[in-house]
Design an enzyme around this catalytic site. Structure first.
Site, PDB file in Angstrom:
ATOM      1  N   ARG A 223       0.861  -1.169   0.000  1.00 43.98           N
ATOM      2  CA  ARG A 223       0.000   0.000   0.000  1.00 43.98           C
ATOM      3  C   ARG A 223       0.903   1.226   0.000  1.00 43.98           C
ATOM      4  NH1 ARG A 223      -3.357  -2.861  -1.552  1.00 43.98           N
ATOM      5  NH2 ARG A 223      -5.507  -3.171  -0.825  1.00 43.98           N
ATOM      6  N   GLU A 252      -3.972   7.711  -4.747  1.00 41.13           N
ATOM      7  CA  GLU A 252      -4.306   7.069  -6.019  1.00 41.13           C
ATOM      8  C   GLU A 252      -5.681   7.526  -6.488  1.00 41.13           C
ATOM      9  OE1 GLU A 252      -3.934   2.860  -5.440  1.00 41.13           O
ATOM     10  OE2 GLU A 252      -1.824   2.982  -4.893  1.00 41.13           O
ATOM     11  N   HIS A 271      -1.198   0.516  -9.764  1.00 40.84           N
ATOM     12  CA  HIS A 271      -1.798  -0.436  -8.823  1.00 40.84           C
ATOM     13  C   HIS A 271      -2.493  -1.564  -9.602  1.00 40.84           C
ATOM     14  CE1 HIS A 271      -3.507  -0.792  -4.465  1.00 40.84           C
ATOM     15  NE2 HIS A 271      -3.252  -1.976  -4.981  1.00 40.84           N
TER      16      HIS A 271
END
Length: 322
Positions: A223, A252, A271
């Site tokens: 993360r 993000e 991601h």
């Protein structure tokens, strides 16, 4: 995206799709729902329906920072993730970063696109051989341990820091467990594979980056907030470390002009580096099986809030499905 036919073909089950409101699942949409397969939206305390009917939130993937775990437990809702579905795909994504960084793939791609003048520079960009180099893992849980399994043919030395490590797994995989300072000092490739929580938020900071070798690479697929992104930017810009591979970010999606996206010594992915047809099929299958298990009155796999297995409200829901 993944095979829902086991649910669609079950005559006991009706399906519906829920639209998020301001990024969160609205409670009003779940009043008559027993199970929720949760993808991107948040599941907050405000998402818990008043009917008390919801029994399971099956999170798509292994991250659950978008879910209020306490709210689930308080309301007799089991939260499940899909460790079996992401273990190999994320480990392969980390291996992809290792190989691309070691081979200076981004630079060499650019040289070819420059034509003969680029080719003339190729000897200035020698890569890093991996035999005998040290692969460090910050976290050797489900994914971290798998990284060492898929990297086995590379002939690297393995070290890891994980205060909750299964020592039997470490011995089996030939991993030397070290303290955090040693992990940063000795790793040639340091991969972050820990969950985001109060212990790990910002665990990769300026002080620890300064311990790393100037030839070392950092990889983060966990993360974004496990890494102090400004500190990493500064370390990359000032050649404190050689480079990085990042699949996750503090915010993000990343903003236009985000400073770290302007650096040449970092490989970036949105991601999604592990996203493949097989990855999504595996994650989806695990979520569907968790929902079906609850529908049969059985305890599902991949439970995050294990204390709910003794929660009278949740146990009563399971009993009602039998």
């Amino acid at each position: 995206m993944f095979d829902l036919s086991p649910l669609e073909d079950d005559p006991r089950i009706e399906m519906l799709y829920v639209d998020a409101v301001d990024g969160a699942i609205p409670a009003s949409a779940l009043e008559d729902v027993d199970a929720l397969i949760l993808l991107v939206p948040r599941f907050s305390r405000g998402s818990v329906p008043k009917s008390g009917r919801l029994a399971i939130v099956a999170r798509f993937g292994v991250g659950f920072d978008s879910v209020d775990v306490g709210a689930c437990t308080d309301n007799g809702i089991v939260l499940c993730t899909t460790p079996d579905g992401v273990r190999r795909p994320v480990a392969i994504a980390i291996l992809t970063f290792i190989l691309a960084l070691a081979g200076k793939l981004k630079t060499k791609d650019t040289l070819v696109r420059q034509g003969p003048s680029g080719w003339a520079q190729r000897s200035e960009h020698m890569g890093t051989g991996l035999i005998g180099r040290t692969l460090g893992q910050l976290g050797i849980g489900n994914i971290g341990a798998e990284v060492f399994r898929v990297a086995a043919p590379l002939g690297m030395r393995y070290i890891a820091y994980d205060p909750y490590a299964d020592k039997a797994v470490a011995r089996e995989l030939g991993i030397e467990l070290v303290n955090l300072e040693t992990l940063f000092r000795e790793s040639d490739f340091l991969s972050v594979s820990c969950p985001l929580n109060d212990e790990t938020r910002g665990i990769v900071n300026a002080e620890r980056l300064a311990l790393m070798k100037p030839t070392a690479y950092l990889i983060n697929t966990s993360r974004g907030p496990t890494v102090d992104q400004k500190a990493l930017h500064d370390a990359l810009k000032n050649d404190v470390i050689a480079g990085a591979g990042l699949d996750v970010f503090e915010v993000e999606p990343t903003a236009d002009g985000e400073p770290i996206t302007r650096l040449d010594n970092v490989l970036l992915a949105p991601h999604a580096l592990c996203w493949t047809d097989q990855c999504f099929a595996g994650i989806g299958a695990a979520d569907v099986e968790a929902v079906l298990a609850v529908s049969r009155g059985e305890m599902p796999r991949g439970i995050v809030n294990r204390e709910v297995s003794k929660n009278a409200t949740f146990l009563a829901k399971l009993e009602s499905y039998r």
